[in-house]
Design a protein around this motif. Structure first.
Motif, PDB file in Angstrom:
ATOM      1  N   GLY A 113       0.819  -1.214   0.000  1.00  0.00           N
ATOM      2  CA  GLY A 113       0.000   0.000   0.000  1.00  0.00           C
ATOM      3  C   GLY A 113       0.848   1.256   0.000  1.00  0.00           C
ATOM      4  N   GLN A 114       1.916   1.262   0.799  1.00  0.00           N
ATOM      5  CA  GLN A 114       2.819   2.413   0.831  1.00  0.00           C
ATOM      6  C   GLN A 114       3.511   2.588  -0.511  1.00  0.00           C
ATOM      7  OE1 GLN A 114       3.184   4.607   3.444  1.00  0.00           O
ATOM      8  NE2 GLN A 114       4.396   5.779   1.948  1.00  0.00           N
ATOM      9  N   LEU A 115       3.896   1.481  -1.135  1.00  0.00           N
ATOM     10  CA  LEU A 115       4.555   1.542  -2.435  1.00  0.00           C
ATOM     11  C   LEU A 115       3.608   2.116  -3.488  1.00  0.00           C
ATOM     12  CD1 LEU A 115       7.365   0.749  -3.505  1.00  0.00           C
ATOM     13  CD2 LEU A 115       6.395  -1.428  -4.230  1.00  0.00           C
ATOM     14  N   MET A 116       2.336   1.754  -3.414  1.00  0.00           N
ATOM     15  CA  MET A 116       1.349   2.297  -4.356  1.00  0.00           C
ATOM     16  C   MET A 116       1.173   3.796  -4.150  1.00  0.00           C
ATOM     17  SD  MET A 116      -1.631  -0.621  -4.531  1.00  0.00           S
ATOM     18  CE  MET A 116      -1.388  -2.150  -5.438  1.00  0.00           C
ATOM     19  N   ARG A 117       1.126   4.234  -2.887  1.00  0.00           N
ATOM     20  CA  ARG A 117       0.939   5.661  -2.612  1.00  0.00           C
ATOM     21  C   ARG A 117       2.105   6.490  -3.126  1.00  0.00           C
ATOM     22  NH1 ARG A 117      -1.672   3.825   2.225  1.00  0.00           N
ATOM     23  NH2 ARG A 117       0.370   3.603   3.241  1.00  0.00           N
ATOM     24  N   ASP A 118       3.298   5.926  -3.102  1.00  0.00           N
ATOM     25  CA  ASP A 118       4.488   6.660  -3.524  1.00  0.00           C
ATOM     26  C   ASP A 118       4.726   6.594  -5.026  1.00  0.00           C
ATOM     27  OD1 ASP A 118       4.881   7.200  -0.871  1.00  0.00           O
ATOM     28  OD2 ASP A 118       6.358   5.598  -0.563  1.00  0.00           O
ATOM     29  N   SER A 119       3.883   5.895  -5.764  1.00  0.00           N
ATOM     30  CA  SER A 119       4.066   5.720  -7.204  1.00  0.00           C
ATOM     31  C   SER A 119       3.140   6.641  -7.984  1.00  0.00           C
ATOM     32  CB  SER A 119       3.801   4.263  -7.599  1.00  0.00           C
ATOM     33  OG  SER A 119       4.658   3.382  -6.884  1.00  0.00           O
ATOM     34  N   SER A 120       3.576   7.009  -9.178  1.00  0.00           N
ATOM     35  CA  SER A 120       2.757   7.881 -10.023  1.00  0.00           C
ATOM     36  C   SER A 120       1.575   7.121 -10.626  1.00  0.00           C
ATOM     37  CB  SER A 120       3.618   8.476 -11.137  1.00  0.00           C
ATOM     38  OG  SER A 120       4.191   7.434 -11.940  1.00  0.00           O
ATOM     39  N   GLN A 121       1.770   5.868 -10.982  1.00  0.00           N
ATOM     40  CA  GLN A 121       0.723   5.018 -11.524  1.00  0.00           C
ATOM     41  C   GLN A 121       1.130   3.562 -11.320  1.00  0.00           C
ATOM     42  OE1 GLN A 121       0.353   5.446 -15.823  1.00  0.00           O
ATOM     43  NE2 GLN A 121       2.492   6.088 -15.998  1.00  0.00           N
ATOM     44  N   VAL A 122       0.152   2.669 -11.483  1.00  0.00           N
ATOM     45  CA  VAL A 122       0.383   1.254 -11.202  1.00  0.00           C
ATOM     46  C   VAL A 122       0.068   0.436 -12.447  1.00  0.00           C
ATOM     47  CG1 VAL A 122      -0.244  -0.732  -9.759  1.00  0.00           C
ATOM     48  CG2 VAL A 122      -0.166   1.571  -8.758  1.00  0.00           C
ATOM     49  N   PHE A 123       0.953  -0.486 -12.782  1.00  0.00           N
ATOM     50  CA  PHE A 123       0.724  -1.457 -13.853  1.00  0.00           C
ATOM     51  C   PHE A 123       0.750  -2.859 -13.240  1.00  0.00           C
ATOM     52  CE2 PHE A 123       2.389   2.240 -15.987  1.00  0.00           C
ATOM     53  CZ  PHE A 123       1.652   2.316 -17.162  1.00  0.00           C
ATOM     54  N   VAL A 124      -0.148  -3.696 -13.707  1.00  0.00           N
ATOM     55  CA  VAL A 124      -0.228  -5.074 -13.224  1.00  0.00           C
ATOM     56  C   VAL A 124      -0.009  -6.000 -14.411  1.00  0.00           C
ATOM     57  CG1 VAL A 124      -1.514  -6.709 -11.810  1.00  0.00           C
ATOM     58  CG2 VAL A 124      -1.978  -4.262 -11.607  1.00  0.00           C
ATOM     59  N   MET A 125       0.813  -7.021 -14.208  1.00  0.00           N
ATOM     60  CA  MET A 125       1.154  -7.907 -15.317  1.00  0.00           C
ATOM     61  C   MET A 125       1.290  -9.335 -14.797  1.00  0.00           C
ATOM     62  SD  MET A 125       4.305  -7.422 -18.020  1.00  0.00           S
ATOM     63  CE  MET A 125       5.489  -7.122 -16.699  1.00  0.00           C
ATOM     64  N   GLY A 126       0.717 -10.284 -15.524  1.00  0.00           N
ATOM     65  CA  GLY A 126       0.843 -11.698 -15.187  1.00  0.00           C
ATOM     66  C   GLY A 126       1.842 -12.375 -16.101  1.00  0.00           C
ATOM     67  N   HIS A 127       1.702 -13.680 -16.224  1.00  0.00           N
ATOM     68  CA  HIS A 127       2.605 -14.450 -17.084  1.00  0.00           C
ATOM     69  C   HIS A 127       2.066 -14.521 -18.504  1.00  0.00           C
ATOM     70  CE1 HIS A 127      -0.296 -17.749 -16.723  1.00  0.00           C
ATOM     71  NE2 HIS A 127      -0.272 -17.561 -15.411  1.00  0.00           N
ATOM     72  N   ARG A 128       2.922 -14.962 -19.424  1.00  0.00           N
ATOM     73  CA  ARG A 128       2.492 -15.158 -20.806  1.00  0.00           C
ATOM     74  C   ARG A 128       1.355 -16.161 -20.855  1.00  0.00           C
ATOM     75  NH1 ARG A 128       8.046 -15.905 -21.936  1.00  0.00           N
ATOM     76  NH2 ARG A 128       7.580 -18.105 -22.315  1.00  0.00           N
ATOM     77  N   ASN A 129       0.476 -16.006 -21.856  1.00  0.00           N
ATOM     78  CA  ASN A 129      -0.688 -16.891 -21.976  1.00  0.00           C
ATOM     79  C   ASN A 129      -1.441 -16.924 -20.643  1.00  0.00           C
ATOM     80  OD1 ASN A 129       0.076 -17.865 -24.709  1.00  0.00           O
ATOM     81  ND2 ASN A 129       1.776 -18.812 -23.599  1.00  0.00           N
ATOM     82  N   SER A 130      -1.778 -15.740 -20.161  1.00  0.00           N
ATOM     83  CA  SER A 130      -2.373 -15.588 -18.835  1.00  0.00           C
ATOM     84  C   SER A 130      -3.622 -16.436 -18.678  1.00  0.00           C
ATOM     85  CB  SER A 130      -2.714 -14.116 -18.595  1.00  0.00           C
ATOM     86  OG  SER A 130      -3.532 -13.626 -19.655  1.00  0.00           O
ATOM     87  N   ASP A 131      -3.789 -17.011 -17.490  1.00  0.00           N
ATOM     88  CA  ASP A 131      -4.968 -17.813 -17.184  1.00  0.00           C
ATOM     89  C   ASP A 131      -5.883 -17.037 -16.242  1.00  0.00           C
ATOM     90  OD1 ASP A 131      -3.585 -17.876 -14.836  1.00  0.00           O
ATOM     91  OD2 ASP A 131      -3.133 -20.022 -14.897  1.00  0.00           O
TER      92      ASP A 131
END
Length: 670
Positions: free
Chosen positions: A343-361
């Motif tokens: 949560g602290q890391l999110m607050r200190d960031s300008s924006q958030v990207f989320v990424m899973g693995h290739r061929n995501s399930d």
């Protein structure tokens, strides 16, 4: 004598004369005149052969004299009596045409100067290194019980013609090789030994029982270490440091670290088996660096479930053991700490990207949706990086798109490259390998990275994470995110759609809460159920069409049973990854089947999907094929491989795994 006999029996002039004589002897029984005639012919030919050989030797010596025409008699005498062995050989064939007296002492060439080649002395010797303008043979060569360093040069004729000869100088390096071997074998190796489940072993036991249990573990480790010339010291309640030499490491590695099996036979009053994890650091420049390698190796062993040994050098990891089920170690305290840090890391960031693995399930997408919920509660702009053309979570995506709640959240990697900046946070879910993420180039651009994963850690993993929520004992990434959300978002903030996405991820990786579903799994499911998730709606995402059902049954029809309760199905026709995964799950319903492996062609590659009931560690099997995963679900992709070759590799990997498992079971019963 054996060499001379082998030379006679080799195809050549010597063999021909032997055959001629035999024919003459046989002819004597039929016609004495014919036999005499044949002997005369044989004698004439032998005389001609001798004259020709002498002329050849004379021409060769004349050639050598031409090559060294400017060398005076004293220099030639010096070359003959030079203290180093010297040979002059033909380029290409390696035939020896001259050698000095010192070489004759090393290798007897007196009677067979023109019959020997360098390959007779050093098998596999070639002159390619001289052609590449090098002056030293790539490695030491062994002649008898001595080692030699070979230096060489091309012999340049005085008339400027192309060289056909090479001169080799043999420098005795036996002592150097011996000293180098002693140096390599005596280098120190640092080991850290940890009791995996110390808290569980001593929980609810009296002080005397605790002392007895720990003394038993100490004795097993001490008995194992006493035959090794090292130093073993206990520096914490559950940790030991063990300093040994490289030669001792080779011996205990060959023994497959039997201390793991020995300690595993110790059982507490609660019925818990004691297990060890060993991290070994070698090949470091200093003892400090080796200790750091050992600490990293131990962390790797624990992150893979414990009860195994990991060796770390400057370049790679090496794994031993790791066939048992992971021990659940995470606590609500750790989840709360991780939630606060993320949560602290999110607050200190300008924006958030989320990424899973290739061929995501569905698990990867469900966990990503949960992270989006946490980021939105902090007012951050958030995007999920996803290649829609390659995802395996289309039913969940269709449901999300129909709701309209996530318009503009899902973006392609190319769009993410335009939006990302230096203050962005990248949250990676459902994988810990940098080459397995949806877009590795985005991962390299982000300086702030958080990882949430439940797979056993592979040799190449995402390093230098700001937050690393890595729990191999968890059923799924969605379960981990669900635990974090309980501390990251206010009550009733999570929507029904997000709850169902997370529940679908848990449902997928637990096969409907039947595999690897622990207490924490049901607690996470209960939290999502209170948030409005409907199990009936979740199950609809896993329904198949009639064509998909028939395709799955076709894949299953390729299955063949092997030893150890493992079923292998290698299809020679293309299908989809979800169908292959469903076929692997379906095969587990057969009585006596402990694991299933399904492989099918995809372009020029072979895709492998492996499933287990828990008694077989399919991650270890797929790692032999270049893949990875968790104990009950794993996969691999074999590049540029046909179905036949893939089947051979799969069967070989299964046999290797079963042999290791059988050896371990035998040791446990002894």
């Amino acid at each position: 004598m054996d060499k001379r006999l082998s030379k006679i029996l080799e195809p050549g002039f010597g063999m021909y004369f032997v055959v001629f004589l035999l024919f003459a002897c046989v002819s004597a029984f039929f016609s004495l005149y014919l036999a005499v005639f044949e002997l005369i012919v044989c004698g004439v030919l032998y005389g001609y052969y001798n004259v020709t050989m002498r002329r050849r030797k004379r021409e060769m010596l004349q050639y050598l004299e031409t090559v060294s025409g400017n060398i005076d008699a004293e220099s030639q005498q010096t070359m003959s009596t030079f203290p180093l062995p010297i040979t002059v050989c033909m380029i290409g064939t390696g035939q020896i045409v001259w050698c000095n007296d010192r070489f004759n002492e090393v290798y007897d060439m007196t009677d067979s100067l023109f019959e020997q080649t360098v390959s007779d002395i050093v098998p596999g010797f070639d002159s390619a290194w001289l052609m590449d303008k090098k002056t030293r043979y790539p490695s030491e060569v062994k002649v008898g019980d001595r080692y030699y360093m070979v230096l060489g040069s091309l012999v340049q004729p005085a008339d400027g013609s192309a060289s056909v000869l090479m001169t080799l100088y043999w420098i005795d390096s036996t002592e150097l090789v011996s000293l180098r071997r002693e140096y390599e074998e005596s280098r120190p190796v640092v080991s850290i030994i940890s009791i995996d489940n110390y808290e569980e072993l001593v929980k609810n036991v009296s002080d005397s029982e605790k002392a007895t249990l720990l003394a038993a573990i100490d004795n097993r480790i001490g008995e194992w270490a006493k035959d090794v010339h090292g130093v073993l010291r206990k520096f914490d309640r559950d940790r030991y440091i063990f300093i040994i030499e490289e030669r001792d490491l080779a011996a205990i590695a060959q023994d497959k670290f039997s201390v793991l099996d020995s300690v595993r036979s110790i059982i507490s009053r609660e019925g818990i088996n004691a297990t060890l994890s060993i991290g070994i650091g070698r090949d470091g420049r200093t003892l400090e660096e080796k200790y750091e390698f050992a600490a990293l190796a131990l962390e790797m062993a624990l992150s893979r479930g414990g009860d195994q040994t990991v060796i770390k050098n400057r370049f790679a990891f090496e794994f031993f053991g790791g066939v048992t089920k992971e021990v659940e170690k995470r606590t609500k305290v750790k989840s709360r700490v991780m939630a606060n840090a993320l949560g602290q890391l999110m607050r200190d960031s300008s924006q958030v990207f989320v990424m899973g693995h290739r061929n995501s399930d569905i698990d990867a997408v469900g966990a990503a949706v949960g992270v989006v919920c946490a980021a939105r509660s902090r007012g951050k702009q958030v995007h999920i990086v996803l290649r829609r053309a390659q995802t395996l979570a289309q039913p969940l995506l269709d449901k999300i798109d129909a709701s309209g709640e996530y318009d503009g959240v899902f973006i392609e990697p190319e769009q993410a490259e335009e939006k990302i900046d230096s203050g962005s946070l990248m949250v990676v879910v459902d994988t810990n390998r940098p080459d397995f993420v949806e877009a590795p180039e985005l991962l390299q651009r982000c300086r702030r990275v958080a990882v949430i994963d439940h797979h056993r850690r592979a040799a190449d993993y995402i390093e230098n994470c700001a937050v690393n929520m890595h729990e191999p004992s968890a059923s799924s990434a969605s379960e981990l995110v669900s635990e974090l959300l309980q501390y990251m978002v206010p009550n009733q903030t999570i929507s029904r759609l997000e709850a169902e996405a997370l529940l679908a991820g848990i449902h997928l990786d637990t096969k409907g809460f039947s595999i690897k579903a622990g207490v924490r799994t049901f607690e996470a499911a209960a939290y999502l159920r209170r948030a409005g998730a409907d199990m009936t709606s979740v199950k609809r995402m896993f329904q198949n069409s009639f064509d998909e059902y028939m395709q799955r049954e076709r894949v299953i029809s390729c299955a063949r049973s092997t030893a150890g309760g493992i079923v292998i199905a290698v299809a020679d026709f293309q299908t989809s990854r979800p169908i292959a995964a469903q076929a692997a799950d379906e095969l587990l319903n057969i009585i006596g089947v402990r694991a299933s492996i399904v492989a099918f062609p995809l372009g020029d590659d072979i895709v492998v999907s492996a499933r287990s009931m828990g008694s077989i560690n399919v991650q270890v099997i797929t790692e032999m094929l270049g893949g990875g995963g968790s104990l009950t679900a794993a996969g691999a992709q074999m590049k540029n491989t046909d179905s036949r070759t893939a089947a051979e590799r799969i069967y070989h990997a299964v046999e290797t795994y079963l042999e290791c498992q059988s050896a371990q079971e035998d040791e446990e019963t002894q």
